[in-house]
Design an enzyme around this catalytic site. Sequence first.
Site, short mmCIF file in Angstrom:
data_model
loop_
_atom_site.label_atom_id
_atom_site.label_comp_id
_atom_site.label_asym_id
_atom_site.label_seq_id
_atom_site.Cartn_x
_atom_site.Cartn_y
_atom_site.Cartn_z
N LYS A 22 0.84 -1.21 0.00
CA LYS A 22 0.00 0.00 0.00
C LYS A 22 0.87 1.26 0.00
O LYS A 22 0.67 2.17 -0.80
CB LYS A 22 -0.90 0.00 1.25
CG LYS A 22 -1.52 1.34 1.55
CD LYS A 22 -2.31 1.36 2.83
CE LYS A 22 -1.56 1.64 4.10
NZ LYS A 22 -1.33 3.03 4.48
N ASN A 23 1.84 1.32 0.92
CA ASN A 23 2.60 2.56 1.08
C ASN A 23 3.56 2.82 -0.07
O ASN A 23 3.98 3.97 -0.26
CB ASN A 23 3.32 2.57 2.42
CG ASN A 23 2.34 2.79 3.57
OD1 ASN A 23 1.18 3.11 3.34
ND2 ASN A 23 2.81 2.58 4.79
N CYS A 125 -4.29 12.71 12.98
CA CYS A 125 -5.10 11.50 12.89
C CYS A 125 -4.93 10.74 14.19
O CYS A 125 -4.24 11.20 15.10
CB CYS A 125 -4.73 10.66 11.68
SG CYS A 125 -3.15 9.86 11.82
N ARG A 130 1.11 14.55 13.21
CA ARG A 130 1.63 14.33 11.87
C ARG A 130 1.70 15.60 11.01
O ARG A 130 1.04 15.70 9.97
CB ARG A 130 0.83 13.23 11.17
CG ARG A 130 0.82 11.95 11.97
CD ARG A 130 0.12 10.83 11.28
NE ARG A 130 0.87 10.28 10.18
CZ ARG A 130 0.46 9.26 9.43
NH1 ARG A 130 -0.70 8.70 9.67
NH2 ARG A 130 1.20 8.80 8.45
N ASP A 315 4.72 0.55 11.94
CA ASP A 315 3.49 -0.05 11.38
C ASP A 315 3.32 -1.52 11.79
O ASP A 315 2.31 -2.14 11.45
CB ASP A 315 3.48 0.07 9.84
CG ASP A 315 3.35 1.51 9.39
OD1 ASP A 315 3.08 2.39 10.22
OD2 ASP A 315 3.51 1.77 8.17
N ARG A 407 -8.54 -0.13 4.42
CA ARG A 407 -7.56 0.81 3.83
C ARG A 407 -6.28 0.08 3.46
O ARG A 407 -5.58 0.51 2.55
CB ARG A 407 -7.18 1.89 4.87
CG ARG A 407 -8.20 2.97 5.10
CD ARG A 407 -7.60 4.03 6.01
NE ARG A 407 -6.26 4.37 5.57
CZ ARG A 407 -5.25 4.73 6.35
NH1 ARG A 407 -5.42 4.84 7.64
NH2 ARG A 407 -4.06 5.00 5.86
C1 LIG Z 1 1.47 6.40 3.36
C2 LIG Z 1 2.72 6.07 4.09
O1 LIG Z 1 3.73 5.75 3.52
N1 LIG Z 1 2.63 6.11 5.44
C3 LIG Z 1 3.78 5.72 6.24
C4 LIG Z 1 4.70 6.92 6.38
O2 LIG Z 1 3.93 7.97 6.97
P1 LIG Z 1 4.51 9.46 6.94
O3 LIG Z 1 5.25 9.68 5.69
O4 LIG Z 1 3.35 10.35 7.26
O5 LIG Z 1 5.49 9.42 8.19
P2 LIG Z 1 6.84 10.25 8.41
O6 LIG Z 1 8.00 9.34 8.20
O7 LIG Z 1 6.80 11.51 7.61
O8 LIG Z 1 6.73 10.61 9.95
C5 LIG Z 1 7.74 10.29 10.89
C6 LIG Z 1 7.67 11.27 12.04
O9 LIG Z 1 8.07 12.56 11.58
C7 LIG Z 1 7.12 13.54 11.91
N2 LIG Z 1 7.08 14.55 10.83
C8 LIG Z 1 6.97 14.14 9.54
C9 LIG Z 1 6.91 15.06 8.52
C10 LIG Z 1 6.99 16.42 8.83
O10 LIG Z 1 6.95 17.30 7.96
N3 LIG Z 1 7.12 16.79 10.14
C11 LIG Z 1 7.16 15.88 11.16
O11 LIG Z 1 7.27 16.25 12.32
C12 LIG Z 1 5.80 12.74 12.03
O12 LIG Z 1 4.83 13.43 12.78
C13 LIG Z 1 6.27 11.46 12.67
O13 LIG Z 1 6.38 11.63 14.04
O14 LIG Z 1 5.80 6.57 7.22
C14 LIG Z 1 5.42 6.19 8.56
C15 LIG Z 1 6.70 5.93 9.34
O15 LIG Z 1 7.36 4.83 8.82
C16 LIG Z 1 4.50 4.98 8.51
O16 LIG Z 1 4.03 4.71 9.80
C17 LIG Z 1 3.31 5.24 7.60
O17 LIG Z 1 2.57 4.04 7.41
C1 LIG Z 2 -0.08 4.75 9.28
C2 LIG Z 2 -0.29 4.13 8.13
O1 LIG Z 2 -0.76 4.71 7.01
P1 LIG Z 2 -1.00 6.30 6.74
O2 LIG Z 2 0.34 6.94 6.76
O3 LIG Z 2 -1.61 6.34 5.37
O4 LIG Z 2 -1.91 6.80 7.83
C3 LIG Z 2 0.00 2.69 7.98
O5 LIG Z 2 0.08 2.21 6.83
O6 LIG Z 2 0.15 2.00 9.00
#
Ligand SMILES: CC(=O)N[C@H]1[C@@H](OP(=O)(O)OP(=O)(O)OC[C@H]2O[C@@H](n3ccc(=O)[nH]c3=O)[C@H](O)[C@@H]2O)O[C@H](CO)[C@@H](O)[C@@H]1O
Ligand SMILES: C=C(OP(=O)(O)O)C(=O)O
Length: 432
Positions: A22-23, A125, A130, A315, A407
């Site tokens: 998915k990701n 969320c 996030r 995850d 999802r």
């Molecule tokens: C769709 C997808 O691929 N989702 C994955 C992606 O989420 P996602 O890309 O949202 O997660 P991030 O790696 O960006 O987040 C990691 C951490 O950094 C923080 N952060 C991130 C961006 C930012 O601009 N500022 C900030 O503070 C977030 O709040 C979190 O605490 O990676 C996560 C971490 O492996 C996984 O749990 C999610 O399943």
């Molecule tokens: C947190 C997840 O997805 P999303 O970043 O789309 O919320 C997930 O795949 O576990």
Amino acid sequence: MDRIRIIGGTPLKGIIAIGGAKNAALTLMPACLLTDQTLSLSNLPHLVDITTMANLLAQHGVGMALNGASAQGGHTGRVLDLTAAEIVNTTAPYDLVRKMRASVLVLGPLLARCGQAKVSLPGGCAIGTRPVDLHLKALEQMGAVIELTEGYIHAKVDGRLKGAHIIFPQVTVGGTENILMAATLAEGETVIANAAREPEVTDLAQCLVAMGAKIEGIGTGTLRVQGQDRLHGAEYSVVPDRIETGTYAVAAAITRGDVELVGARYDLMESVNKVLRDCGVVIEETARGMRVRGDVHDIVGTDIMTEPYPGFPTDMQAQLMALAATANGASMITETIFENRYMHVPELLRMGARVNVHGSSAIVRGVKALSGAQVMATDLRASSSLILAGLAAQGETIINRVYHLDRGYERVEEKLAACGANIERIKGDPAE
Ligand SMILES: CC(=O)N[C@H]1[C@@H](OP(=O)(O)OP(=O)(O)OC[C@H]2O[C@@H](n3ccc(=O)[nH]c3=O)[C@H](O)[C@@H]2O)O[C@H](CO)[C@@H](O)[C@@H]1O
Ligand SMILES: C=C(OP(=O)(O)O)C(=O)O
């Protein structure tokens, strides 16, 4: 709203096919916005999030053709052709973005291709606040002018984005993906330091290279991108889902069963497999994927800390907690990525688990048997941990709000039932 009903206690035995990630799919799909030619993605999973991304891309003007299943690389997922011949709209509206945070991944590609984008701020969320500040700061470094008004990110650039030296202060998967896509069409070189090394980022980078991008350092913490004037179409197969693989590995372990995960990428499972082995699970690579046995040794507790790849994935934290709840002895689980990712704990407690949360850590004391109960799914991986707990519990478990599960897991009840689980989907809401 559908519910899932499980009568626990049957050791799973058989074969489960692993789908495309998915990701990875959620970042490969918006990459189509970078070219006016066709990006053909195979091994695409059939999930609600994929439909949401398709709806978002369609309203930007992307033409799509679903070409049935492919047998490419032994995988059976669907093939989707995406063609962004012309971008008719550069706005990603609230109604679509609120359904799925990954919608923010259209920002980098739209800005790089069209010089402007208006994307709803994703908001928080269940698992945390996030923010996307790191995505926005990096785009500003590349010359974008960004304003936040009325809940939207308004981004513009005069001419092309410019290559820049970006150092992410913390690892961000989505941030790395957004900037990587933007950098492929920027003027000059972009260096992304402290880049996420998750296999889904690597999958995106390899797809971009197939589309004509010049990227060095793929799979490392430093990505070096030479911006191109244009990218072209490509055919690309989505990497197998390591989180789906890990979830079914826990299903085999928690039921003390024996399951082969066909299509799994064993090489991407190192940290998860290490933790499972520490718990007494026997795992071996097979010609078709990976075999997982929970019926060989006693399952014992262990300590787990979530970390960016190649560390243990956040995850998989909820699923491992379900296993720890049934293990012999105590486990300490520490969540370092998201500030609020223990929403499954109160529900596991309803099933007889013994868990105490102290800040970012949880102590789990294994019990002899969980007992079935009515529980509520609060987010995607919390849902899968409740399914796993239900498979092991004595008696009946009813999981409400399974839309979260849809999802990220394709035909979960069918896959588990084929291995002997007593599980069914009950259509509609009890109150309806
Ligand atoms: C769709 C997808 O691929 N989702 C994955 C992606 O989420 P996602 O890309 O949202 O997660 P991030 O790696 O960006 O987040 C990691 C951490 O950094 C923080 N952060 C991130 C961006 C930012 O601009 N500022 C900030 O503070 C977030 O709040 C979190 O605490 O990676 C996560 C971490 O492996 C996984 O749990 C999610 O399943
Ligand atoms: C947190 C997840 O997805 P999303 O970043 O789309 O919320 C997930 O795949 O576990």
